[in-house]
Design a protein around this motif. Structure first.
Motif, PDB file in Angstrom:
ATOM      1  N   SER A  17       0.842  -1.194   0.000  1.00  0.00           N
ATOM      2  CA  SER A  17       0.000   0.000   0.000  1.00  0.00           C
ATOM      3  C   SER A  17       0.876   1.243   0.000  1.00  0.00           C
ATOM      4  O   SER A  17       2.095   1.158   0.069  1.00  0.00           O
ATOM      5  CB  SER A  17      -0.905  -0.001   1.232  1.00  0.00           C
ATOM      6  OG  SER A  17      -0.123   0.042   2.410  1.00  0.00           O
ATOM      7  N   GLN A  24      -1.493   6.254  -8.699  1.00  0.00           N
ATOM      8  CA  GLN A  24      -2.428   5.430  -7.943  1.00  0.00           C
ATOM      9  C   GLN A  24      -3.309   4.586  -8.859  1.00  0.00           C
ATOM     10  O   GLN A  24      -3.635   3.456  -8.543  1.00  0.00           O
ATOM     11  CB  GLN A  24      -3.302   6.304  -7.033  1.00  0.00           C
ATOM     12  CG  GLN A  24      -4.224   5.526  -6.119  1.00  0.00           C
ATOM     13  CD  GLN A  24      -3.489   4.712  -5.075  1.00  0.00           C
ATOM     14  OE1 GLN A  24      -2.481   5.132  -4.540  1.00  0.00           O
ATOM     15  NE2 GLN A  24      -3.993   3.529  -4.791  1.00  0.00           N
ATOM     16  N   ALA A  25      -3.657   5.098 -10.025  1.00  0.00           N
ATOM     17  CA  ALA A  25      -4.485   4.340 -10.968  1.00  0.00           C
ATOM     18  C   ALA A  25      -3.732   3.120 -11.488  1.00  0.00           C
ATOM     19  O   ALA A  25      -4.312   2.036 -11.653  1.00  0.00           O
ATOM     20  CB  ALA A  25      -4.920   5.234 -12.125  1.00  0.00           C
ATOM     21  N   THR A  28      -3.604   0.550  -8.620  1.00  0.00           N
ATOM     22  CA  THR A  28      -4.908  -0.098  -8.454  1.00  0.00           C
ATOM     23  C   THR A  28      -5.182  -1.088  -9.584  1.00  0.00           C
ATOM     24  O   THR A  28      -5.769  -2.137  -9.363  1.00  0.00           O
ATOM     25  CB  THR A  28      -6.024   0.957  -8.378  1.00  0.00           C
ATOM     26  OG1 THR A  28      -5.718   1.874  -7.328  1.00  0.00           O
ATOM     27  CG2 THR A  28      -7.370   0.322  -8.104  1.00  0.00           C
ATOM     28  N   LYS A  29      -4.738  -0.778 -10.802  1.00  0.00           N
ATOM     29  CA  LYS A  29      -4.931  -1.681 -11.938  1.00  0.00           C
ATOM     30  C   LYS A  29      -4.249  -3.022 -11.696  1.00  0.00           C
ATOM     31  O   LYS A  29      -4.800  -4.069 -12.009  1.00  0.00           O
ATOM     32  CB  LYS A  29      -4.383  -1.034 -13.214  1.00  0.00           C
ATOM     33  CG  LYS A  29      -4.522  -1.900 -14.457  1.00  0.00           C
ATOM     34  CD  LYS A  29      -4.069  -1.168 -15.685  1.00  0.00           C
ATOM     35  CE  LYS A  29      -2.655  -1.567 -16.012  1.00  0.00           C
ATOM     36  NZ  LYS A  29      -2.139  -0.997 -17.245  1.00  0.00           N
ATOM     37  N   GLY A  32      -5.462  -3.961  -7.354  1.00  0.00           N
ATOM     38  CA  GLY A  32      -6.803  -3.716  -6.841  1.00  0.00           C
ATOM     39  C   GLY A  32      -6.791  -2.750  -5.674  1.00  0.00           C
ATOM     40  O   GLY A  32      -5.749  -2.242  -5.272  1.00  0.00           O
ATOM     41  N   GLU A  33      -7.951  -2.500  -5.131  1.00  0.00           N
ATOM     42  CA  GLU A  33      -8.070  -1.571  -4.012  1.00  0.00           C
ATOM     43  C   GLU A  33      -7.412  -2.117  -2.752  1.00  0.00           C
ATOM     44  O   GLU A  33      -6.909  -1.367  -1.931  1.00  0.00           O
ATOM     45  CB  GLU A  33      -9.550  -1.273  -3.726  1.00  0.00           C
ATOM     46  CG  GLU A  33     -10.248  -0.491  -4.806  1.00  0.00           C
ATOM     47  CD  GLU A  33      -9.724   0.927  -4.941  1.00  0.00           C
ATOM     48  OE1 GLU A  33      -9.319   1.524  -3.928  1.00  0.00           O
ATOM     49  OE2 GLU A  33      -9.720   1.435  -6.073  1.00  0.00           O
ATOM     50  N   SER A  34      -7.415  -3.443  -2.590  1.00  0.00           N
ATOM     51  CA  SER A  34      -6.883  -4.037  -1.360  1.00  0.00           C
ATOM     52  C   SER A  34      -5.358  -4.070  -1.337  1.00  0.00           C
ATOM     53  O   SER A  34      -4.758  -4.114  -0.269  1.00  0.00           O
ATOM     54  CB  SER A  34      -7.422  -5.458  -1.194  1.00  0.00           C
ATOM     55  OG  SER A  34      -6.875  -6.306  -2.199  1.00  0.00           O
ATOM     56  N   GLY A  35      -4.713  -4.103  -2.504  1.00  0.00           N
ATOM     57  CA  GLY A  35      -3.258  -4.181  -2.557  1.00  0.00           C
ATOM     58  C   GLY A  35      -2.713  -5.575  -2.302  1.00  0.00           C
ATOM     59  O   GLY A  35      -1.525  -5.757  -2.082  1.00  0.00           O
TER      60      GLY A  35
END
Length: 166
Positions: A17, A24-25, A28-29, A32-35
């Motif tokens: 994280s 950041q995009a 996230t790609k 994901g959001e969770s990392g």
């Protein structure tokens, strides 16, 4: 009472994280959001403190020990190669031959250990590694096993959070 349980590799998960110098995009790609870093085969962490001994003339044992620099390093092995981990190492140089400045992304890494049933109960441990920067990347395609990518890293700080067992 503090946690005194043992763990298998199946009890752990690796999460990254807080990327710096990486969009950041893009992060996230890949994660994901969770990392959550999937398909991790092995994670190693090493903390080394430089101890310096002062010897007096005529003595075989040191008269004093002094703590010096602390070095935090480790490696991650992963059985899935999609460019995400390499992108974390070289940042913008994974897309372009020349880029302005040489910014290597850094991030935080959490090694989550939880062998309790049900998952999430008291007794888990979390190892937090801060300021992680990858310094080597290696791909290995053995004759009779899975292809792995292996990356080594250096870090600035480490902490351990043990949840108490009731």
């Amino acid at each position: 009472m503090l946690n005194s349980r043992t763990y298998f590799g199946t009890d752990g998960a690796l999460v990254i994280s807080d990327p710096t110098d990486l969009d950041q995009a893009v992060f996230t790609k890949y994660f994901g959001e969770s990392g959550l870093v999937g398909h991790v085969m092995g994670v190693s962490l090493c903390v080394q403190t430089e101890i310096k001994a002062a010897y007096e003339i005529g003595r075989r044992s040191p008269s004093e020990l002094r703590a010096g620099n602390i070095s935090i390093s480790g490696s991650v092995e992963r059985a899935y190669i999609n460019g995400a981990m390499l992108k974390l190492m070289i940042g913008q140089y994974s897309d372009a031959e020349e880029a302005a400045g040489y910014l290597i992304p850094s991030f935080s890494m959490k090694l989550i250990l939880d062998n309790m049933a049900p998952a999430g109960d008291a007794g888990n441990s979390i190892i937090n590694v801060f300021g992680v920067m990858f310094d080597t990347w290696q791909a290995n395609l053995p004759e009779d096993d899975f292809m792995l990518e292996r990356m080594s890293f250096r870090a600035r700080r480490i902490s351990v959070a043990d949840n108490e067992v009731s």
